[in-house]
Enzyme design. Structure first.
Site, PDB file in Angstrom:
ATOM      1  N   ARG A 163      -5.206  14.325  -1.499  1.00 38.92           N
ATOM      2  CA  ARG A 163      -5.801  14.330  -2.853  1.00 38.92           C
ATOM      3  C   ARG A 163      -6.819  15.474  -2.986  1.00 38.92           C
ATOM      4  O   ARG A 163      -7.911  15.298  -3.535  1.00 38.92           O
ATOM      5  CB  ARG A 163      -6.489  12.994  -3.154  1.00 38.92           C
ATOM      6  CG  ARG A 163      -5.580  11.792  -3.203  1.00 38.92           C
ATOM      7  CD  ARG A 163      -4.646  11.839  -4.413  1.00 38.92           C
ATOM      8  NE  ARG A 163      -3.943  10.576  -4.571  1.00 38.92           N
ATOM      9  CZ  ARG A 163      -2.841  10.239  -3.925  1.00 38.92           C
ATOM     10  NH1 ARG A 163      -2.276  11.100  -3.079  1.00 38.92           N
ATOM     11  NH2 ARG A 163      -2.267   9.074  -4.134  1.00 38.92           N
ATOM     12  N   SER A 238      -5.631   5.001  -8.938  1.00 44.27           N
ATOM     13  CA  SER A 238      -6.642   4.766  -7.900  1.00 44.27           C
ATOM     14  C   SER A 238      -7.962   5.399  -8.323  1.00 44.27           C
ATOM     15  O   SER A 238      -8.003   6.597  -8.610  1.00 44.27           O
ATOM     16  CB  SER A 238      -6.220   5.395  -6.585  1.00 44.27           C
ATOM     17  OG  SER A 238      -4.973   4.895  -6.189  1.00 44.27           O
ATOM     18  N   GLU A 334     -11.980   9.235  -6.596  1.00 50.84           N
ATOM     19  CA  GLU A 334     -10.872  10.170  -6.778  1.00 50.84           C
ATOM     20  C   GLU A 334     -10.906  10.719  -8.203  1.00 50.84           C
ATOM     21  O   GLU A 334     -10.522  11.847  -8.464  1.00 50.84           O
ATOM     22  CB  GLU A 334      -9.548   9.425  -6.523  1.00 50.84           C
ATOM     23  CG  GLU A 334      -8.345  10.313  -6.433  1.00 50.84           C
ATOM     24  CD  GLU A 334      -7.063   9.568  -6.706  1.00 50.84           C
ATOM     25  OE1 GLU A 334      -6.684   9.467  -7.882  1.00 50.84           O
ATOM     26  OE2 GLU A 334      -6.445   9.105  -5.738  1.00 50.84           O
TER      27      GLU A 334
HETATM   28  N1  EPU Z   1      -4.566  -3.588  -0.275  1.00 54.61           N
HETATM   29  C1  EPU Z   1      -5.293  -4.755  -0.329  1.00 54.61           C
HETATM   30  N2  EPU Z   1      -5.776  -5.165  -1.540  1.00 54.61           N
HETATM   31  C2  EPU Z   1      -5.545  -4.485  -2.687  1.00 54.61           C
HETATM   32  C3  EPU Z   1      -4.792  -3.282  -2.626  1.00 54.61           C
HETATM   33  C4  EPU Z   1      -4.313  -2.850  -1.407  1.00 54.61           C
HETATM   34  O1  EPU Z   1      -5.521  -5.415   0.673  1.00 54.61           O
HETATM   35  O2  EPU Z   1      -6.013  -4.920  -3.748  1.00 54.61           O
HETATM   36  C5  EPU Z   1      -4.054  -3.127   1.042  1.00 54.61           C
HETATM   37  C6  EPU Z   1      -2.752  -3.759   1.446  1.00 54.61           C
HETATM   38  O3  EPU Z   1      -2.847  -4.101   2.808  1.00 54.61           O
HETATM   39  C7  EPU Z   1      -1.711  -2.670   1.328  1.00 54.61           C
HETATM   40  C8  EPU Z   1      -2.535  -1.412   1.535  1.00 54.61           C
HETATM   41  O4  EPU Z   1      -3.837  -1.740   1.009  1.00 54.61           O
HETATM   42  O5  EPU Z   1      -0.731  -2.793   2.288  1.00 54.61           O
HETATM   43  C9  EPU Z   1      -2.001  -0.212   0.808  1.00 54.61           C
HETATM   44  O6  EPU Z   1      -1.810  -0.517  -0.574  1.00 54.61           O
HETATM   45  P1  EPU Z   1      -0.786   0.307  -1.492  1.00 54.61           P
HETATM   46  O7  EPU Z   1       0.524   0.455  -0.837  1.00 54.61           O
HETATM   47  O8  EPU Z   1      -0.824  -0.289  -2.869  1.00 54.61           O
HETATM   48  O9  EPU Z   1      -1.381   1.784  -1.529  1.00 54.61           O
HETATM   49  P2  EPU Z   1      -2.862   2.336  -1.602  1.00 54.61           P
HETATM   50  O10 EPU Z   1      -3.203   2.942  -0.301  1.00 54.61           O
HETATM   51  O11 EPU Z   1      -3.807   1.327  -2.147  1.00 54.61           O
HETATM   52  C10 EPU Z   1      -2.113   4.750  -2.273  1.00 54.61           C
HETATM   53  C11 EPU Z   1      -2.406   5.766  -3.341  1.00 54.61           C
HETATM   54  C12 EPU Z   1      -1.666   5.426  -4.632  1.00 54.61           C
HETATM   55  C13 EPU Z   1      -0.175   5.382  -4.346  1.00 54.61           C
HETATM   56  C14 EPU Z   1       0.096   4.356  -3.222  1.00 54.61           C
HETATM   57  C15 EPU Z   1       1.524   4.359  -2.777  1.00 54.61           C
HETATM   58  C16 EPU Z   1      -4.636   6.600  -2.845  1.00 54.61           C
HETATM   59  C17 EPU Z   1      -6.075   6.616  -3.247  1.00 54.61           C
HETATM   60  N3  EPU Z   1      -3.834   5.829  -3.581  1.00 54.61           N
HETATM   61  O12 EPU Z   1      -2.685   3.515  -2.692  1.00 54.61           O
HETATM   62  O13 EPU Z   1      -1.906   6.486  -5.548  1.00 54.61           O
HETATM   63  O14 EPU Z   1       0.561   5.035  -5.499  1.00 54.61           O
HETATM   64  O15 EPU Z   1      -0.712   4.677  -2.063  1.00 54.61           O
HETATM   65  O16 EPU Z   1       1.807   5.550  -2.109  1.00 54.61           O
HETATM   66  O17 EPU Z   1      -4.259   7.280  -1.896  1.00 54.61           O
HETATM   67  C18 EPU Z   1      -3.314   7.222  -7.320  1.00 54.61           C
HETATM   68  O18 EPU Z   1      -3.668   8.136  -6.566  1.00 54.61           O
HETATM   69  O19 EPU Z   1      -3.768   7.104  -8.493  1.00 54.61           O
HETATM   70  C19 EPU Z   1      -2.369   6.226  -6.834  1.00 54.61           C
HETATM   71  C20 EPU Z   1      -2.015   5.159  -7.566  1.00 54.61           C
END
Ligand code: EPU
Length: 338
Positions: A163, A238, A334
């Site tokens: 990012r 995010s 972000e």
């Molecule tokens: N999780 C929780 N609680 C929550 C949300 C997530 O415990 O409320 C934990 C879960 O264990 C889950 C892990 O976090 O397995 C990862 O969650 P998720 O797959 O939803 O992805 P993320 O890391 O929260 C990132 C990006 C997203 C992107 C997704 C999928 C960032 C800041 N965000 O989110 O990007 O869609 O991966 O690749 O890196 C964005 O940048 O606006 C965005 C939506």
């Protein structure tokens, strides 16, 4: 074509958080020449807006908002199993993904449904479900805001990170992205199914040999199930980055939370999902006034209607303090705060 500068314009339709602030001056530009003319209007400061999907307005904007509406998609070169595609910065990112899938061009499908425009994509090196813009990126064309000159940036010159890019750092505010060139596959597509949710969604749908369209549809399905649609609930995806920490920090958290999720980084450090940290601190689904942390993904802050940018920012400050006090980790935003 001459440009038309409007005055005292509500930015409500131009930011996905749905914050109602005003711009003193506003202009939409469709060509590179118009962009140069707008820059020479003498009104400052200038803020270029793409899809408005990564910005939180906390007050009225005094200078000139330039809405980048440069829109074209064209194949400029084909060789081996590759097509190079040039796209104007004003094109909606998902419109480009849809166009690529329709034309059987591979590489963008994992990044389906990301809000925002093509011009904003390189600034924070957008990414989702195991793929980032940098994986398909060839070069981009940008205009120097001081001189109006146009130059090209290679992959290396963009200095992409998680990012992150040179446009968020050394060159912040110095260039306006005009168009982006990506390299897509015409056949023998390299599918990326590494991200858990994708494989699961495809196998639940009984798809064993997915194509790029199947992946795009699976990603859309996953995103729709987790992330709020900005047309219904204002948000910027995010709100925070996933923090990168030392292993010792993770091991400390493990003492009290043995199932903390984490992803190893090449340098030996680890990434911990911010959504998890925020949820553990009790914010998930919590509403504060007109804003809150989204019930299905704690990392997303939302505007339930009528929220001010200040309100959202205050909530984000409270979340940062709470995660800091509980885990000793400082979350970084972000989203850009204006
Ligand atoms: N999780 C929780 N609680 C929550 C949300 C997530 O415990 O409320 C934990 C879960 O264990 C889950 C892990 O976090 O397995 C990862 O969650 P998720 O797959 O939803 O992805 P993320 O890391 O929260 C990132 C990006 C997203 C992107 C997704 C999928 C960032 C800041 N965000 O989110 O990007 O869609 O991966 O690749 O890196 C964005 O940048 O606006 C965005 C939506």
């Amino acid at each position: 074509m001459a440009i038309t500068i409007q005055h005292t314009v509500s930015l409500l339709p131009y930011n996905t958080f749905g914050i109602d602030v005003k711009a003193a001056h506003f202009v939409s530009v469709q060509t590179e020449d118009d962009m140069r003319t707008a820059l020479r209007s003498g009104i400052s400061p200038v803020l270029v807006l793409g899809g408005g999907s990564n910005i939180l307005f906390t007050r009225d904007v005094t200078g000139l908002i330039i809405k980048n509406d440069i829109s074209h998609i064209r194949v400029v070169r084909e060789f081996k199993n590759r097509a190079w595609v040039d796209t104007g910065a004003g094109v909606q990112w998902h419109a480009l993904v849809t166009w690529a899938v329709e034309n059987n061009l591979g590489g963008l499908e994992n990044m389906s449904l990301i809000p925002g425009t093509v011009g904003a994509a390189p600034v924070q090196n957008i990414g989702a479900y195991g793929v980032e813009l940098k994986d398909v990126f060839v070069s981009l064309k940008a205009m120097n805001t001081a001189t109006g000159q146009i130059r090209s940036f290679s992959l290396k010159e963009c200095a992409f990170g998680y990012r992150d890019s040179v446009f968020k750092r050394e060159l912040k505010g110095k260039y306006i992205i005009l168009s982006v060139r990506v390299s897509l596959t015409t056949h023998r597509h390299k599918l990326n199914l590494s991200y858990g949710d994708i494989g699961k969604t495809l196998s639940e749908a009984g798809i064993n040999q997915p194509g790029i369209r199947d992946i795009s549809e699976a990603v859309c399905q996953i995103r729709r199930s987790k992330l709020p649609d900005p047309a219904e609930i204002g948000n910027c995806g995010s709100f925070f980055k996933n923090p990168e920490t030392d292993l010792t920090v993770l091991n400390n958290i493990r003492k009290t939370h043995p199932d903390v999720p984490s992803y190893p980084l090449p340098d030996g450090r680890v990434k911990i999902p911010a959504g998890w940290l925020i949820e553990q601190c009790g914010w998930k689904g919590k509403r504060v006034g007109n804003t809150g942390s989204y019930a299905r993904q704690a990392l997303v802050l939302v505007n339930y209607g009528g929220a001010t940018g200040e309100e959202v920012k205050n909530l984000s400050d409270q979340i940062i303090t709470s995660v800091q006090n509980t885990f000793g980790i400082t979350l970084e935003r972000e989203v850009n705060i204006m």
